[in-house]
Design an enzyme around this catalytic site. Structure first.
Site, PDB file in Angstrom:
ATOM      1  N   LYS A  78      12.284  34.142  45.761  1.00 31.59           N
ATOM      2  CA  LYS A  78      13.316  34.283  46.965  1.00 31.59           C
ATOM      3  C   LYS A  78      14.345  33.321  46.865  1.00 31.59           C
ATOM      4  O   LYS A  78      14.091  32.071  46.692  1.00 31.59           O
ATOM      5  CB  LYS A  78      12.589  34.133  48.386  1.00 31.59           C
ATOM      6  N   SER A 158      12.934  39.086  56.302  1.00 30.86           N
ATOM      7  CA  SER A 158      14.150  38.743  55.503  1.00 30.86           C
ATOM      8  C   SER A 158      13.708  38.839  54.231  1.00 30.86           C
ATOM      9  O   SER A 158      14.735  38.763  53.128  1.00 30.86           O
ATOM     10  CB  SER A 158      14.392  37.282  55.612  1.00 30.86           C
ATOM     11  N   SER A 182       8.944  37.564  58.188  1.00 32.60           N
ATOM     12  CA  SER A 182       9.607  37.544  57.105  1.00 32.60           C
ATOM     13  C   SER A 182       8.880  37.815  55.778  1.00 32.60           C
ATOM     14  O   SER A 182       9.301  38.482  54.957  1.00 32.60           O
ATOM     15  CB  SER A 182      10.726  36.795  56.714  1.00 32.60           C
TER      16      SER A 182
HETATM   17  N1  GLN Z   1      13.261  38.867  61.650  1.00 32.65           N
HETATM   18  C1  GLN Z   1      13.311  37.320  62.407  1.00 32.65           C
HETATM   19  C2  GLN Z   1      14.633  36.711  62.519  1.00 32.65           C
HETATM   20  O1  GLN Z   1      15.571  37.255  62.142  1.00 32.65           O
HETATM   21  C3  GLN Z   1      12.213  36.661  61.226  1.00 32.65           C
HETATM   22  C4  GLN Z   1      12.865  36.220  60.235  1.00 32.65           C
HETATM   23  C5  GLN Z   1      12.116  35.359  59.472  1.00 32.65           C
HETATM   24  O2  GLN Z   1      10.719  35.206  59.444  1.00 32.65           O
HETATM   25  N2  GLN Z   1      12.763  34.510  58.524  1.00 32.65           N
HETATM   26  O3  GLN Z   1      14.723  35.600  62.903  1.00 32.65           O
END
Ligand code: GLN
Length: 491
Positions: A78, A158, A182
């Protein structure tokens, strides 16, 4: 020879040991698959030279009997993980062509164990999002499509690039991070397995920070066993991250397949949301019946503060983000947009460098931390967080070993379909996952079935602190019962 990219990590490991193929052949097969799948936009940077050099080194070591536990296994990383001298951007324009002079602890442990880096994977900008649509490199496409439809779907976020690449066999496993869901939500959207370990299990050092008290790294792979294999290399104490915990790292793979007989599994009442789809209800009860058939005992439990988790998360996470992202000022890293004064330079750089979702979070975060509002928002959210954590503690204190919930409220949706007008529509995706981050617990998402349109759906298992092992044992039961799901290739 079978297509090398379709092997699991466990299968590739034994093929390499038996010299059925070489690490270089395995890596080349993946590099070719990546080239053929650029339409998915899963990788933001391919590193074929790096990959081949690492694969050759793995072959040399394997020949000498010195290969580590991941020798020759090709992985995607990532783009939130700093990789030494390899562009790392968090998929934000503000980092530009940043070349880190250091390697994140998690990735350095993967290389220590012999893994091969294929490239850097797309993600939502600074990991803020649930669909991978906020990346400055554009959306990632889910290799899954609705039956009879060519509509491009999101892979979740994400860690959308990680999930899409693993599902489409563009790597054998990937690193990911999870601040509010995410790892688990994209895993559920792509029929892959993802685990967010207990807060403190993996070092955060060298991972671009979003919300430091919630961020945690973990793997995404195609089977429970493969995630267990990766976890062992990723986890561990690191003196460079004071929140990482000094505990021995168990052999997670050893518990895959272990009996779950007599385990008490909590089914939380509050996760049965109003308007929950019949498909999700069915998936959930099916999952429960599989665990019961394997000898586990099901008990209804209550986590009374669940409904406050999402609103509290969307105060705590932006607050920490606004502070963490203050460092991107045009002075130290990446982009700089000049101005007539230093203040104007900051303003120009940040206005141009951050995308709209990141700007929204910085503004919300700055607001909730400001004098006069701090007590009403941030402090209150922290108190709610304590109550959420206590709900889980009470549940575990009553002998519950793990909690079973759906991973997401729906299957993958179309690119551009959600969150355009109302961001909360997107935030609601995290309804089943954020509680786990707020409480610092481990959670695994395992593919468990498909919806009426043929899209994958996942179940989540939540464990006691540092009891990832139970999650691997239970996850394996779900995987054995549900089977594995592979998208049909259209790209
Ligand atoms: N979807 C959540 C956010 O937008 C979590 C994102 C994540 O876990 N990095 O904050």
């Amino acid at each position: 020879m079978t297509d090398l990219t379709s092997l699991t990590i466990a299968e590739a490991r034994s093929g390499l040991a038996k010299k059925t193929f070489t690490a270089l052949e395995l890596t080349d097969a993946h590099l070719k698959a990546m080239e053929d799948a650029r339409v998915l936009n899963a990788y933001v940077l391919e590193t074929p030279d790096h990959a081949r050099a690492m694969a050759r080194e793995a072959d040399t070591k394997i020949a000498k009997g010195e290969g580590g536990p991941l020798a020759g296994i090709p992985l995607g990383i990532k783009d939130l993980f700093a990789t030494r001298d390899v562009r790392t951007t968090a998929c934000s324009k503000i980092l530009g062509n940043f070349l880190p002079p250091y390697e994140s602890t998690v990735t350095s442990q993967l290389w220590r164990d012999g893994a091969v880096m294929l490239g850097k994977l797309n993600n939502d900008e600074f990991a803020m999002g649930s669909s991978n649509e906020t990346s400055c490199f554009g959306s990632v496409v889910n290799p899954w499509r609705r039956e009879g439809s060519a509509t491009a779907l999101v892979p979740g976020g994400s860690s959308g690039g990680s999930a899409s690449a693993v599902a489409a066999s563009l790597c054998m496993g990937a690193t990911a991070t999870d601040t509010g869901g995410s790892i688990r939500q994209p895993a559920a959207f792509t029929a892959t397995v993802g685990i967010k370990p207990t807060y403190g299990r993996c070092s955060r050092w060298g991972i671009v920070a979003f919300a430091s008290s919630l961020d945690q790294a973990g793997p995404i792979a195609r089977t429970v066993r493969d995630t267990a294999i990766l976890m062992r290399s990723m986890a561990g104490h690191d003196p460079k991250d004071t929140t990482s915990v000094d505990r021995a790292v168990p052999d997670y793979e050893a518990v895959v397949g272990k009996s779950v007989k007599g385990m008490k599994i909590g089914i939380p009442r509050e996760y049965r949301l109003d308007g929950m789809s019949a498909e999700i209800e069915k998936l959930w009860s099916e999952g429960a019946s599989w665990l019961k058939a394997a000898g586990a005992e099901l008990v209804e439990v209550s986590l009374p503060h669940t409904k406050y988790a999402l609103p509290a998360y969307y105060i705590v996470a932006p607050a920490e983000a606004s502070s963490n992202l203050a460092r991107y000022d045009g002075v130290r890293y990446g982009l700089r947009v000049p101005g007539r004064s230093i203040g104007e330079m900051y303003e120009n750089t940040r206005a141009e460098g951050f995308g709209p979702e990141v700007r929204r979070r910085i503004m919300i975060g700055t607001y909730v931390l400001s004098a006069g509002y701090y007590d009403a928002y941030y402090l209150r959210a922290q108190k709610v967080r304590t109550l959420i954590k206590k709900d889980f503690e009470d549940c575990f204190a009553r002998g519950v070993h793990a909690i079973l919930t759906p991973a997401t409220p729906s299957a993958a949706f179309g690119i551009g379909e959600k969150g355009g007008v109302d961001p909360v529509e997107m935030y609601l995706n995290d309804i089943f996952t954020v509680t786990v981050n707020m409480a610092g617990l481990p959670g695994i998402a395992v593919p468990a079935g498909k919806d009426s349109q043929g899209l994958p759906l996942g179940l989540q298992l939540i464990g006691r602190p540092f009891d990832e092992e139970t999650l691997f044992s239970l996850g394996e039961v779900v995987e054995q019962a549900a089977g594995r799901f592979t998208p049909s290739r259209w790209w």
